[in-house]
Design an enzyme around this catalytic site. Sequence first.
Site, PDB file in Angstrom:
ATOM      1  N   ASN A 180     -22.625 -17.436 -44.381  1.00 35.39           N
ATOM      2  CA  ASN A 180     -21.716 -16.474 -44.326  1.00 35.39           C
ATOM      3  C   ASN A 180     -20.477 -16.690 -43.517  1.00 35.39           C
ATOM      4  O   ASN A 180     -20.670 -16.946 -42.258  1.00 35.39           O
ATOM      5  CB  ASN A 180     -22.491 -15.346 -43.381  1.00 35.39           C
ATOM      6  CG  ASN A 180     -21.510 -14.278 -42.978  1.00 35.39           C
ATOM      7  OD1 ASN A 180     -20.502 -13.883 -43.494  1.00 35.39           O
ATOM      8  ND2 ASN A 180     -22.227 -13.307 -41.861  1.00 35.39           N
ATOM      9  N   TRP A 181     -19.257 -17.022 -44.233  1.00 36.18           N
ATOM     10  CA  TRP A 181     -18.296 -17.424 -43.609  1.00 36.18           C
ATOM     11  C   TRP A 181     -17.605 -16.390 -42.555  1.00 36.18           C
ATOM     12  O   TRP A 181     -16.614 -16.759 -42.010  1.00 36.18           O
ATOM     13  CB  TRP A 181     -17.041 -17.782 -44.521  1.00 36.18           C
ATOM     14  CG  TRP A 181     -17.602 -19.020 -45.294  1.00 36.18           C
ATOM     15  CD1 TRP A 181     -18.715 -19.753 -45.483  1.00 36.18           C
ATOM     16  CD2 TRP A 181     -16.778 -19.671 -46.402  1.00 36.18           C
ATOM     17  NE1 TRP A 181     -18.791 -20.727 -46.407  1.00 36.18           N
ATOM     18  CE2 TRP A 181     -17.606 -20.729 -46.819  1.00 36.18           C
ATOM     19  CE3 TRP A 181     -15.283 -19.828 -46.626  1.00 36.18           C
ATOM     20  CZ2 TRP A 181     -17.054 -21.642 -47.918  1.00 36.18           C
ATOM     21  CZ3 TRP A 181     -14.998 -20.538 -47.814  1.00 36.18           C
ATOM     22  CH2 TRP A 181     -15.853 -21.599 -48.087  1.00 36.18           C
ATOM     23  N   LYS A 182     -17.803 -15.111 -42.579  1.00 33.76           N
ATOM     24  CA  LYS A 182     -17.361 -14.275 -41.964  1.00 33.76           C
ATOM     25  C   LYS A 182     -15.829 -14.186 -42.167  1.00 33.76           C
ATOM     26  O   LYS A 182     -15.511 -14.332 -43.259  1.00 33.76           O
ATOM     27  CB  LYS A 182     -17.708 -14.138 -40.479  1.00 33.76           C
ATOM     28  CG  LYS A 182     -19.130 -14.477 -40.207  1.00 33.76           C
ATOM     29  CD  LYS A 182     -19.516 -14.357 -38.783  1.00 33.76           C
ATOM     30  CE  LYS A 182     -20.811 -14.525 -38.479  1.00 33.76           C
ATOM     31  NZ  LYS A 182     -21.609 -14.226 -37.248  1.00 33.76           N
ATOM     32  N   SER A 213     -28.162 -18.027 -35.215  1.00 30.59           N
ATOM     33  CA  SER A 213     -27.966 -19.702 -34.458  1.00 30.59           C
ATOM     34  C   SER A 213     -28.826 -20.706 -35.274  1.00 30.59           C
ATOM     35  O   SER A 213     -29.483 -21.502 -34.596  1.00 30.59           O
ATOM     36  CB  SER A 213     -28.411 -19.461 -33.099  1.00 30.59           C
ATOM     37  OG  SER A 213     -27.522 -18.525 -32.368  1.00 30.59           O
ATOM     38  N   GLY A 247     -24.428 -18.329 -39.982  1.00 30.31           N
ATOM     39  CA  GLY A 247     -22.774 -18.050 -39.934  1.00 30.31           C
ATOM     40  C   GLY A 247     -22.055 -19.017 -39.398  1.00 30.31           C
ATOM     41  O   GLY A 247     -21.549 -19.918 -40.436  1.00 30.31           O
ATOM     42  N   GLY A 248     -22.000 -19.455 -38.294  1.00 34.64           N
ATOM     43  CA  GLY A 248     -21.096 -20.495 -37.689  1.00 34.64           C
ATOM     44  C   GLY A 248     -21.238 -21.602 -38.177  1.00 34.64           C
ATOM     45  O   GLY A 248     -20.058 -22.374 -38.578  1.00 34.64           O
ATOM     46  N   HIS A 274     -24.679  -6.077 -42.554  1.00 33.93           N
ATOM     47  CA  HIS A 274     -24.504  -7.349 -41.397  1.00 33.93           C
ATOM     48  C   HIS A 274     -24.450  -6.295 -39.950  1.00 33.93           C
ATOM     49  O   HIS A 274     -23.691  -5.416 -40.024  1.00 33.93           O
ATOM     50  CB  HIS A 274     -23.410  -8.169 -41.799  1.00 33.93           C
ATOM     51  CG  HIS A 274     -23.675  -9.230 -40.785  1.00 33.93           C
ATOM     52  ND1 HIS A 274     -23.489  -9.204 -39.469  1.00 33.93           N
ATOM     53  CD2 HIS A 274     -24.196 -10.454 -40.984  1.00 33.93           C
ATOM     54  CE1 HIS A 274     -23.376 -10.124 -38.806  1.00 33.93           C
ATOM     55  NE2 HIS A 274     -23.939 -11.158 -39.686  1.00 33.93           N
ATOM     56  N   GLU A 332     -32.093 -10.603 -38.840  1.00 38.46           N
ATOM     57  CA  GLU A 332     -30.964 -11.311 -38.074  1.00 38.46           C
ATOM     58  C   GLU A 332     -31.149 -10.547 -36.550  1.00 38.46           C
ATOM     59  O   GLU A 332     -30.481  -9.477 -36.661  1.00 38.46           O
ATOM     60  CB  GLU A 332     -29.766 -11.323 -38.377  1.00 38.46           C
ATOM     61  CG  GLU A 332     -29.483 -11.883 -39.875  1.00 38.46           C
ATOM     62  CD  GLU A 332     -28.029 -12.244 -39.695  1.00 38.46           C
ATOM     63  OE1 GLU A 332     -27.805 -13.681 -39.994  1.00 38.46           O
ATOM     64  OE2 GLU A 332     -27.328 -11.421 -39.890  1.00 38.46           O
ATOM     65  N   GLY A 334     -24.667 -15.992 -32.894  1.00 30.51           N
ATOM     66  CA  GLY A 334     -23.428 -16.801 -32.624  1.00 30.51           C
ATOM     67  C   GLY A 334     -23.936 -17.092 -31.039  1.00 30.51           C
ATOM     68  O   GLY A 334     -22.793 -17.545 -30.541  1.00 30.51           O
ATOM     69  N   GLU A 364     -22.728  -6.901 -37.603  1.00 26.65           N
ATOM     70  CA  GLU A 364     -21.207  -6.830 -37.011  1.00 26.65           C
ATOM     71  C   GLU A 364     -20.615  -5.784 -37.826  1.00 26.65           C
ATOM     72  O   GLU A 364     -19.782  -5.082 -37.218  1.00 26.65           O
ATOM     73  CB  GLU A 364     -20.486  -8.132 -37.396  1.00 26.65           C
ATOM     74  CG  GLU A 364     -20.776  -9.106 -36.610  1.00 26.65           C
ATOM     75  CD  GLU A 364     -20.751 -10.638 -37.102  1.00 26.65           C
ATOM     76  OE1 GLU A 364     -19.860 -10.768 -38.066  1.00 26.65           O
ATOM     77  OE2 GLU A 364     -21.348 -11.527 -36.457  1.00 26.65           O
TER      78      GLU A 364
END
Length: 260
Positions: A11-13, A215, A236-237, A102, A172, A178, A104
């Site tokens: 997930n590049w967000k 994470s 993600g990151g 998600h 999640e 993150g 976010e």
Amino acid sequence: MSVSSCLVVGNWKMHGTRAEATALVDGLAERLAASGPVAVRHAEIVLCPPHPLLVPVGQRVRETPFRLGGQDCSSAPPGPRTGEVAAAMLRDAGCGYVLLGHSERRTHQHESDAAVRAKVVAAQAVGLTPIVCVGESAAVRQGGQAVRHVTDQVLGSLPPSVDATATVVAYEPVWSIGTGDTPGVADIEAMHAALRDALVGTHGPGPWRVLYGGSVRARNAGAIAAGSGVDGLLVGGASLQPGEFWGICEAVSLTRTVPP
Ligand code: PEP
């Protein structure tokens, strides 16, 4: 023992210019060429760039095992919804998957379970596999309500018509996204078992695919992916770093490799 592949979703967000996306995909392609496809033969790898990057990334991964996913879609068909992206448009751009609900989006766009449920219907109507995200906050976990919260959330986010064979659920924990903090493998296994029980009890036997996200790094991916009931990882990151993401894909694939 049967070997089932493990889904790894990046997930590049809201990250990436066209140049950065090209560098990232080239970095993955270089590693694929160096290690050979055998290194990730049990990993099904999906990249979810922001919408403007779907077409250029899709063109670059066409000859590779990498698949494409969107990060959200509208619940409405194409029409007068300024700023929205229809599920059919993602399909047309080459997506097979779409992330929905998600945390976010649930936080910043105030997306409710009902809104996510309508998006699942729209995605499945055009042949996209939704990856429906659920997870508890730190306060909910500390209050001992994590399982109740997450199972309620998943049942509220899926329509009665859901096609279990083309649906993915991603657990999640919000407090893990993150932060570098992850639940223990036993806690992940327990939540995945609770999710699967709730899904089977309400929607039938499946098979249900349940991912873990929060994470994930190359150093912890193998241990988490080897957990009972863990069908893959949402990243993600670390998905923005080709070396790290490739390490995750390799580690996950190894967990499905039967020793000779
Ligand atoms: C995510 O946002 O889906 C996620 C898993 O993020 P991270 O890997 O950065 O915790």
